[in-house]
Write a protein that holds these residues in place. Structure first.
Motif, mmCIF file in Angstrom:
data_model
loop_
_atom_site.group_PDB
_atom_site.id
_atom_site.type_symbol
_atom_site.label_atom_id
_atom_site.label_comp_id
_atom_site.label_asym_id
_atom_site.label_seq_id
_atom_site.Cartn_x
_atom_site.Cartn_y
_atom_site.Cartn_z
ATOM 1 N N SER A 182 0.966 -1.141 0.074
ATOM 2 C CA SER A 182 0.211 -0.263 0.367
ATOM 3 C C SER A 182 0.876 1.141 0.177
ATOM 4 O O SER A 182 0.595 2.524 -0.602
ATOM 5 N N ASP A 224 2.242 1.441 -4.003
ATOM 6 C CA ASP A 224 1.428 1.902 -4.761
ATOM 7 C C ASP A 224 1.804 3.604 -3.861
ATOM 8 O O ASP A 224 1.374 4.416 -5.214
ATOM 9 N N LYS A 225 1.075 4.061 -3.457
ATOM 10 C CA LYS A 225 0.868 5.561 -2.409
ATOM 11 C C LYS A 225 2.398 6.074 -3.384
ATOM 12 O O LYS A 225 2.007 7.614 -3.976
ATOM 13 N N ARG A 251 4.032 5.774 -4.917
ATOM 14 C CA ARG A 251 4.053 5.752 -6.898
ATOM 15 C C ARG A 251 3.181 6.595 -7.519
ATOM 16 O O ARG A 251 3.764 7.037 -8.844
ATOM 17 N N GLN A 252 1.959 6.366 -7.062
ATOM 18 C CA GLN A 252 1.032 7.447 -7.285
ATOM 19 C C GLN A 252 1.613 8.877 -7.081
ATOM 20 O O GLN A 252 0.765 9.536 -8.459
ATOM 21 N N LEU A 253 1.846 8.987 -6.477
ATOM 22 C CA LEU A 253 2.508 10.798 -5.730
ATOM 23 C C LEU A 253 3.498 10.912 -7.037
ATOM 24 O O LEU A 253 3.430 12.113 -7.598
ATOM 25 N N ASN A 254 4.440 10.278 -7.600
ATOM 26 C CA ASN A 254 5.494 10.112 -8.155
ATOM 27 C C ASN A 254 5.078 10.340 -9.631
ATOM 28 O O ASN A 254 5.107 11.836 -10.900
ATOM 29 N N ALA A 255 3.754 9.916 -10.180
ATOM 30 C CA ALA A 255 2.854 9.982 -11.185
ATOM 31 C C ALA A 255 1.728 10.502 -11.516
ATOM 32 O O ALA A 255 2.045 12.197 -12.361
ATOM 33 N N ASP A 256 1.399 11.417 -10.284
ATOM 34 C CA ASP A 256 1.230 12.553 -9.589
ATOM 35 C C ASP A 256 1.985 14.269 -10.593
ATOM 36 O O ASP A 256 1.861 15.063 -10.801
ATOM 37 N N VAL A 285 -1.252 18.327 -5.971
ATOM 38 C CA VAL A 285 -1.086 17.204 -6.130
ATOM 39 C C VAL A 285 -1.135 17.081 -4.786
ATOM 40 O O VAL A 285 -1.130 15.752 -3.864
ATOM 41 N N ARG A 328 -3.186 16.779 -2.602
ATOM 42 C CA ARG A 328 -4.692 15.407 -2.167
ATOM 43 C C ARG A 328 -3.577 14.775 -1.993
ATOM 44 O O ARG A 328 -4.287 13.705 -0.865
ATOM 45 N N HIS A 329 -2.300 14.570 -1.563
ATOM 46 C CA HIS A 329 -1.500 13.519 -1.088
ATOM 47 C C HIS A 329 -1.255 13.507 0.390
ATOM 48 O O HIS A 329 -1.063 13.202 1.047
#
Length: 83
Positions: A24, A27-28, A30-35, A49, A52-53
């Motif tokens: 988990s 995943d967080k 990776r999502q932060l890096n993508a954002d 961004v 949101r995080h």
């Protein structure tokens, strides 16, 4: 140690840290890096961004609040036909 060797050691350290992270958290991250990559050319998008995080600092929160207030005021002026 050369710069390249240092970079390799840093990469190995980061890889080991990722391997020990729960899925988990990975995943967080990776999502932060993508954002962040999507928002890389816009300071405002980066602030959104970070919000949101849950990563905003106090100053960033104030700045984002001011931006929102300005956008609301502009929308009001457009609606009133003044812009």
């Amino acid at each position: 140690m050369t710069r390249q060797e240092k970079h390799m050691h840093d990469e190995i350290r980061r890889s080991r840290a990722r391997d020990s992270m729960p899925q988990s958290e990975l995943d967080k991250m990776r999502q932060l890096n993508a954002d962040y990559r999507l928002a890389e050319n816009s300071d405002t998008a980066r602030l959104l961004v970070r919000e949101r995080h849950g990563l905003l600092t106090g100053n960033e929160a104030l700045r984002l609040g001011r931006l929102r207030s300005a956008l609301i005021r502009i929308a009001e002026l457009v609606e009133a036909g003044m812009l």
